[in-house]
Design a protein around this motif. Structure first.
Motif, PDB file in Angstrom:
ATOM      1  N   UNK A  75       0.820  -1.208   0.000  1.00 23.83           N
ATOM      2  CA  UNK A  75       0.000   0.000   0.000  1.00 23.83           C
ATOM      3  C   UNK A  75       0.858   1.264   0.000  1.00 23.83           C
ATOM      4  N   UNK A  76       2.003   1.237  -0.699  1.00 24.22           N
ATOM      5  CA  UNK A  76       2.881   2.393  -0.820  1.00 24.22           C
ATOM      6  C   UNK A  76       2.453   3.216  -2.039  1.00 24.22           C
ATOM      7  N   UNK A  77       1.892   4.401  -1.806  1.00 25.38           N
ATOM      8  CA  UNK A  77       1.495   5.311  -2.891  1.00 25.38           C
ATOM      9  C   UNK A  77       0.858   4.543  -4.057  1.00 25.38           C
ATOM     10  N   UNK A  78      -0.179   3.735  -3.825  1.00 29.85           N
ATOM     11  CA  UNK A  78      -0.715   2.885  -4.897  1.00 29.85           C
ATOM     12  C   UNK A  78      -1.249   3.657  -6.096  1.00 29.85           C
ATOM     13  N   UNK A  79      -1.796   4.851  -5.858  1.00 27.70           N
ATOM     14  CA  UNK A  79      -2.364   5.616  -6.970  1.00 27.70           C
ATOM     15  C   UNK A  79      -1.320   6.010  -7.998  1.00 27.70           C
ATOM     16  N   UNK A  80      -0.045   6.046  -7.582  1.00 29.28           N
ATOM     17  CA  UNK A  80       1.031   6.406  -8.504  1.00 29.28           C
ATOM     18  C   UNK A  80       1.900   5.221  -8.889  1.00 29.28           C
ATOM     19  N   UNK A  81       2.298   4.433  -7.895  1.00 29.90           N
ATOM     20  CA  UNK A  81       3.221   3.344  -8.195  1.00 29.90           C
ATOM     21  C   UNK A  81       2.596   2.270  -9.075  1.00 29.90           C
ATOM     22  N   UNK A  82       1.294   2.016  -8.909  1.00 30.55           N
ATOM     23  CA  UNK A  82       0.661   0.989  -9.737  1.00 30.55           C
ATOM     24  C   UNK A  82       0.628   1.397 -11.219  1.00 30.55           C
ATOM     25  N   UNK A  83       0.118   2.600 -11.573  1.00 33.51           N
ATOM     26  CA  UNK A  83       0.170   2.981 -12.993  1.00 33.51           C
ATOM     27  C   UNK A  83       1.589   3.128 -13.527  1.00 33.51           C
ATOM     28  N   UNK A  84       2.536   3.587 -12.689  1.00 39.88           N
ATOM     29  CA  UNK A  84       3.923   3.675 -13.140  1.00 39.88           C
ATOM     30  C   UNK A  84       4.477   2.288 -13.437  1.00 39.88           C
ATOM     31  N   UNK A 131      -7.426  12.665  -8.284  1.00 36.56           N
ATOM     32  CA  UNK A 131      -7.358  11.235  -8.597  1.00 36.56           C
ATOM     33  C   UNK A 131      -7.107  10.996 -10.084  1.00 36.56           C
ATOM     34  N   UNK A 132      -7.812  11.735 -10.941  1.00 36.70           N
ATOM     35  CA  UNK A 132      -7.661  11.550 -12.380  1.00 36.70           C
ATOM     36  C   UNK A 132      -6.270  11.954 -12.847  1.00 36.70           C
ATOM     37  N   UNK A 133      -5.789  13.106 -12.389  1.00 39.48           N
ATOM     38  CA  UNK A 133      -4.467  13.568 -12.816  1.00 39.48           C
ATOM     39  C   UNK A 133      -3.375  12.656 -12.282  1.00 39.48           C
ATOM     40  N   UNK A 134      -3.532  12.188 -11.044  1.00 37.85           N
ATOM     41  CA  UNK A 134      -2.557  11.255 -10.479  1.00 37.85           C
ATOM     42  C   UNK A 134      -2.461   9.995 -11.321  1.00 37.85           C
ATOM     43  N   UNK A 135      -3.612   9.468 -11.720  1.00 36.44           N
ATOM     44  CA  UNK A 135      -3.649   8.269 -12.565  1.00 36.44           C
ATOM     45  C   UNK A 135      -2.943   8.515 -13.900  1.00 36.44           C
ATOM     46  N   UNK A 136      -3.278   9.622 -14.558  1.00 35.15           N
ATOM     47  CA  UNK A 136      -2.672   9.933 -15.854  1.00 35.15           C
ATOM     48  C   UNK A 136      -1.181  10.226 -15.713  1.00 35.15           C
ATOM     49  N   UNK A 137      -0.814  10.947 -14.650  1.00 32.91           N
ATOM     50  CA  UNK A 137       0.594  11.273 -14.450  1.00 32.91           C
ATOM     51  C   UNK A 137       1.417  10.014 -14.247  1.00 32.91           C
ATOM     52  N   UNK A 138       0.897   9.063 -13.467  1.00 29.56           N
ATOM     53  CA  UNK A 138       1.623   7.834 -13.182  1.00 29.56           C
ATOM     54  C   UNK A 138       1.915   7.031 -14.434  1.00 29.56           C
ATOM     55  N   UNK A 139       0.904   6.851 -15.283  1.00 28.47           N
ATOM     56  CA  UNK A 139       1.123   6.027 -16.482  1.00 28.47           C
ATOM     57  C   UNK A 139       1.866   6.805 -17.560  1.00 28.47           C
ATOM     58  N   UNK A 140       1.726   8.136 -17.557  1.00 31.48           N
ATOM     59  CA  UNK A 140       2.408   8.953 -18.569  1.00 31.48           C
ATOM     60  C   UNK A 140       3.902   9.017 -18.322  1.00 31.48           C
ATOM     61  N   UNK A 141       4.305   9.141 -17.062  1.00 32.14           N
ATOM     62  CA  UNK A 141       5.732   9.273 -16.760  1.00 32.14           C
ATOM     63  C   UNK A 141       6.489   8.001 -17.105  1.00 32.14           C
ATOM     64  N   UNK A 142       5.770   6.896 -17.284  1.00 31.37           N
ATOM     65  CA  UNK A 142       6.429   5.640 -17.661  1.00 31.37           C
ATOM     66  C   UNK A 142       7.075   5.728 -19.031  1.00 31.37           C
ATOM     67  N   UNK A 143       6.699   6.723 -19.849  1.00 28.74           N
ATOM     68  CA  UNK A 143       7.354   6.914 -21.143  1.00 28.74           C
ATOM     69  C   UNK A 143       8.861   7.094 -20.973  1.00 28.74           C
ATOM     70  N   UNK A 144       9.266   7.731 -19.878  1.00 29.22           N
ATOM     71  CA  UNK A 144      10.693   7.960 -19.632  1.00 29.22           C
ATOM     72  C   UNK A 144      11.350   6.781 -18.927  1.00 29.22           C
ATOM     73  N   UNK A 145      10.619   5.645 -18.818  1.00 28.99           N
ATOM     74  CA  UNK A 145      11.178   4.448 -18.178  1.00 28.99           C
ATOM     75  C   UNK A 145      11.500   3.367 -19.208  1.00 28.99           C
TER      76      UNK A 145
END
Length: 375
Positions: A33-42, A259-273
């Motif tokens: 349960x560590x920052x799930x809203x961000x770490x899961x989409x990332x 919540x919506x921006x957090x979700x989009x930010x998490x999966x979007x930043x994965x482009x740089x991964x």
């Protein structure tokens, strides 16, 4: 069936590493349960962008031409072109924050400033280790314990390490309950951690609450103009909260928008991964430097509180200084828990919350100062 084998055979060992990184982030989000809203989409995004010929990235297909990948488009539009996602998230964060404990005890502002020490120390260290000065500045901002600020600063400075910086920033934010107690205990005694602090908050008028975000925006804009987007959006969110005539918008900003921006930010930043950029020695160095920045921000706040105690009659529990980082409200909860562990009547939460919300402002200002120096 040949295309299935071709895809499997084209997987590189670096991509396999990224699949494991993605799986680890998903595990931390779900199991711990560590920052799930961000770490899961990332984590899931890290898998998506590292699949061979992934359709979430731009590519040229025979007989079709160039196709647009959704994650790459989101990154180029929402982060690279405008930094929109991190800034919109600041509106939601501002709407969540009650600055009352800070306004009733203004000296807590000092701890927000002191707890940014690790940022600038890490910039010097990263530059000494051979990182380009803009990359070093982007790495140092991890110490702010503020993911959106880390992403925005690294993007504006065109750092080559946006992905590792984002992963480090959010990972260490999630690990606040583990890292901070160790750092605090390293520089405090049991007696210091047991210092009691009475809480007698002064009344804060509605007018003061409304004027505060406006005044902070003016001051930040004059002192560190590059911080206006960060501080301004944070304060705009808080003004929506405090004005009293936009309750529905305040609730939307705190919940739906955030919540919506957090979700989009998490999966979007994965482009740089993507594997070719992420699986490097530099990534390991960035993770280490990020931890260094985070720890010394905590230590800086604690040592500043101890310094003040040399000159004040009413003693401050040094752990309050550690709450000056931007990880709200986790850091304040850590201080409260540690205070009760030393003395079950030693409630420090409201003092710590004051320092913690000060850290939100200070981290945004620090980000603006870094941009002002290195843009």
């Amino acid at each position: 069936m040949e295309f299935l084998w071709e895809g499997l055979l084209s997987v590189t060992w670096q991509q396999v590493v990224m699949y494991l990184v993605g799986a680890a982030l998903i595990w931390l989000a779900i199991k711990k349960d560590y920052e799930p809203a961000l770490l899961l989409p990332m984590g899931f995004g890290a898998i998506l962008v590292n699949l061979p010929l992934s359709g979430v990235l731009n590519q040229t297909m025979q007989g079709v031409g160039e196709t647009q990948g959704i994650i790459q488009w989101l990154f180029e539009t929402g982060i690279e072109a405008s930094e929109a996602f991190p800034l919109l998230l600041f509106i939601g964060i501002g709407a969540m924050i009650d600055f009352g404990p800070l306004l009733s005890n203004p000296r807590m502002f000092l701890f927000g400033a002191a707890a940014q020490f690790g940022i600038f120390l890490t910039i010097v260290l990263a530059a000494a280790l051979g990182f380009d000065i803009r990359d070093a500045a982007s790495i140092g901002i991890i110490g702010a314990a503020d993911g959106p600020t880390s992403i925005l600063v690294s993007q504006v400075l065109r750092s080559n390490y946006i992905g590792p910086i984002a992963v480090a920033a959010y990972s260490y934010m999630a690990l606040v309950p583990i890292i901070q107690p160790l750092a605090i205990k390293a520089v405090t005694t049991k007696k210091e951690r047991a210092i009691r602090m009475d809480y007698r908050p002064a009344a804060v008028s509605k007018t003061t609450r409304i004027l505060f975000p406006i005044i902070v925006t003016f001051v930040a804009g004059l002192v560190a103009p590059a911080s206006v987007s960060l501080v301004g959006f944070l304060m705009f969110g808080n003004l929506i909260r405090e004005c009293g005539v936009l309750n529905r918008l305040s609730e939307t900003a705190q919940n739906d928008l955030a919540n919506l921006v957090t979700l989009l930010l998490g999966i979007t930043i994965s482009f740089s991964m993507r594997a070719e950029r992420f699986v490097t020695v530099e990534t390991l160095m960035i993770m280490g430097l990020g931890l260094f920045a985070f720890v010394f921000d905590t230590i800086g706040g604690v040592l500043f509180a101890k310094l003040l105690n040399l000159f004040t009659k009413t003693k401050i529990n040094p752990m309050i200084g550690a709450a000056g980082i931007s990880a709200f409200p986790m850091s304040a909860r850590v201080v409260e828990k540690m205070g009760i562990a030393e003395d079950n009547q030693n409630h420090l939460l409201m003092h710590a919350v004051g320092a913690n919300v000060s850290g939100q402002i200070a981290s945004a200002v620090a980000g603006g100062i870094v941009l002002g120096f290195f843009m």
